[in-house]
Design a protein around this motif. Structure first.
Motif, PDB file in Angstrom:
ATOM      1  N   LEU A   1      34.600  39.998  41.165  1.00 49.03           N
ATOM      2  CA  LEU A   1      33.574  40.859  42.659  1.00 49.03           C
ATOM      3  C   LEU A   1      34.796  41.334  43.837  1.00 49.03           C
ATOM      4  CD1 LEU A   1      30.451  38.383  42.373  1.00 49.03           C
ATOM      5  CD2 LEU A   1      30.236  40.970  41.260  1.00 49.03           C
TER       6      LEU A   1
ATOM      7  N   ARG B   1      29.957  33.796  47.004  1.00 50.28           N
ATOM      8  CA  ARG B   1      29.362  32.289  45.625  1.00 50.28           C
ATOM      9  C   ARG B   1      30.024  31.342  46.374  1.00 50.28           C
ATOM     10  NH1 ARG B   1      31.825  34.028  41.604  1.00 50.28           N
ATOM     11  NH2 ARG B   1      30.352  33.815  39.811  1.00 50.28           N
TER      12      ARG B   1
ATOM     13  N   TYR C   1      30.895  32.110  35.570  1.00 54.66           N
ATOM     14  CA  TYR C   1      31.199  33.632  34.900  1.00 54.66           C
ATOM     15  C   TYR C   1      29.583  34.640  35.331  1.00 54.66           C
ATOM     16  CZ  TYR C   1      34.642  30.674  31.826  1.00 54.66           C
ATOM     17  OH  TYR C   1      35.390  30.340  31.582  1.00 54.66           O
ATOM     18  N   TYR C   2      30.413  35.820  35.408  1.00 58.24           N
ATOM     19  CA  TYR C   2      29.480  36.975  35.637  1.00 58.24           C
ATOM     20  C   TYR C   2      28.663  37.101  34.880  1.00 58.24           C
ATOM     21  CZ  TYR C   2      33.899  37.147  39.403  1.00 58.24           C
ATOM     22  OH  TYR C   2      34.669  36.436  40.237  1.00 58.24           O
ATOM     23  N   ARG C   3      27.224  37.441  35.462  1.00 56.93           N
ATOM     24  CA  ARG C   3      26.946  38.235  34.339  1.00 56.93           C
ATOM     25  C   ARG C   3      25.460  39.292  35.391  1.00 56.93           C
ATOM     26  NH1 ARG C   3      25.208  33.011  32.219  1.00 56.93           N
ATOM     27  NH2 ARG C   3      22.582  33.657  33.284  1.00 56.93           N
ATOM     28  N   GLN C   4      24.847  40.232  35.178  1.00 51.37           N
ATOM     29  CA  GLN C   4      24.434  40.973  36.054  1.00 51.37           C
ATOM     30  C   GLN C   4      23.191  40.853  36.408  1.00 51.37           C
ATOM     31  OE1 GLN C   4      23.405  44.532  33.787  1.00 51.37           O
ATOM     32  NE2 GLN C   4      25.803  45.482  34.176  1.00 51.37           N
TER      33      GLN C   4
ATOM     34  N   ASP D   1      32.733  36.678  46.344  1.00 49.37           N
ATOM     35  CA  ASP D   1      32.962  35.852  45.565  1.00 49.37           C
ATOM     36  C   ASP D   1      32.976  34.699  46.247  1.00 49.37           C
ATOM     37  OD1 ASP D   1      33.683  36.665  42.784  1.00 49.37           O
ATOM     38  OD2 ASP D   1      35.562  37.369  43.664  1.00 49.37           O
TER      39      ASP D   1
ATOM     40  N   LYS E   1      22.957  37.151  37.023  1.00 48.91           N
ATOM     41  CA  LYS E   1      23.022  35.303  37.963  1.00 48.91           C
ATOM     42  C   LYS E   1      23.073  36.023  38.890  1.00 48.91           C
ATOM     43  CE  LYS E   1      26.219  32.850  35.806  1.00 48.91           C
ATOM     44  NZ  LYS E   1      27.569  31.555  35.638  1.00 48.91           N
TER      45      LYS E   1
END
Length: 368
Positions: free
Chosen positions: A173, A181, A141-144, A178, A146
């Motif tokens: 993103l 990642r 999951y996305y976090r600023q 992506d 991470k």
């Protein structure tokens, strides 16, 4: 056994939302809201179910209390018959969303009672054995804060718990970000199988472009690449790509899944007992999928009752895998007690019914 009462217990955990970020742009996540459904029979037996309520606790609870409860009070505990009665009696109110989620919670509770009456786990009365079932963990999951390093730490934490398959969120993103990642996970964990979940965000052309890149990475499935509303487009995507298309968790009931399956819009069917229609309907969806040689891999995202209900169905329809989360969620193990897994495989409950006991302290803490 006849139904004496139905009670709704509204639970909400804002911590879940605050400790993780949005799954996709524009926001697919809400506060972790579930309605626990408590059904009591005239002889005092109690069954529990779960209705997913993402941001709609009052609406789901009111639907159960004002519409479905009057239809079921005094009726025999017969999940199949009562499912059909509830569904047919609410046709003017919708065939998706809140109505089906509400039906799901009651249906799960009825199966819980039925298992207790027979003195056996639900999967056992459905004819399944107590086998272990492989799990995969959804994360990424996305976090600023991470970055890729933290993403790799997250994946390693899943491996350390014995899981060798992960599903990573994409679509929040730019495509290349992506993919970067995913390549990092692939490069650092060669023995880990990777699936991805786009949560319906792409249009057809973007999904096709992304899917071609996912094929190069050996991604094991591409979940919900486009909106659920377009099964014919999803069918075209499935034909054009070698990476299997999985979905659609945001579909409801056998009738919507019928169109998805008949269109060959997916290679892997995904349903969830807590919002696709309960245990009764998930069994129907799974058996229909099987008739076309499509596996059903249960979706999971909310409370512990819903996961356990889907686990029973997964055993009954011989699912190859089941989804699970390890991110913070007090309404999972905190609510129902230990959910047992070992070496990446889930161990079925052995007690009658769902095989769970609700924790009163969690209900008290998170009750709305």
């Amino acid at each position: 056994m006849k139904i004496r009462d139905i009670e709704t217990i509204k639970l909400s955990s804002r911590e879940f939302y605050e400790q993780d970020a949005l799954a996709v742009k524009e926001g697919a996540e809400h506060h972790m809201d579930v309605v626990v459904v408590k059904v009591t029979t005239e002889d005092g037996e109690i069954g529990y179910g779960e209705s997913i309520a993402y941001g709609a606790l009052e609406s789901v609870a009111t639907t159960i209390e004002k519409i479905l409860k009057p239809l079921t009070l005094g009726e025999e505990v017969s999940p199949v018959n009562l499912w059909d009665k509830m569904y047919k009696s609410t046709f003017r109110l919708g065939r998706r969303g809140i109505i089906i989620s509400a039906i799901s919670g009651i249906d799960i509770a009825l199966w819980d009672i039925l298992g207790k009456e027979f003195g056996a786990p639900i999967y056992s009365i459905l004819g399944a054995s107590s086998r272990r079932i492989k799990g995969y963990i959804t994360g990424g999951y996305y976090r600023q804060d991470k970055d890729i390093e933290k993403l790799l730490d997250e994946v390693k934490s899943y491996i350390d718990k014995g899981f060798d398959t992960v599903k990573i969120k994409i679509g929040g993103l730019k495509v290349e970000e992506d993919l970067k990642r995913l390549r990092a996970i692939k490069d650092n964990f060669e023995k880990v199988d990777i699936a991805v979940d786009a949560n319906n965000v792409y249009d057809f052309n973007t999904a096709l472009k992304v899917g071609k890149e996912l094929e190069k990475l050996g991604i094991i499935f591409f979940e919900e690449p486009i909106p659920t509303d377009f099964p014919s487009l999803s069918s075209e995507l499935a034909k054009a790509l070698d990476v299997p298309i999985a979905g659609y968790e945001t579909a409801f009931t056998l009738y919507e899944f019928r169109d998805i399956i008949l269109n060959h819009a997916v290679d892997i069917v995904q349903a969830d007992a807590a919002w696709s229609g309960g245990i009764t309907e998930m069994l129907r969806i799974g058996n229909f999928a099987r008739a076309f040689s499509f596996p059903l891999i249960p979706h999971y995202s909310a409370g512990g009752i819903g996961f356990i209900a889907s686990l029973h169905v997964a055993l009954a329809i011989n699912s190859p895998m089941i989804e699970y989360h390890l991110r913070y969620n007090p309404l999972r193990e905190g609510l129902v007690g230990e959910i047992k897994y070992e070496n990446g495989e889930f161990i079925p409950p052995q007690r009658p019914g769902l095989g769970i006991s609700l924790k009163e302290e969690i209900i008290k803490k998170y009750r709305v």
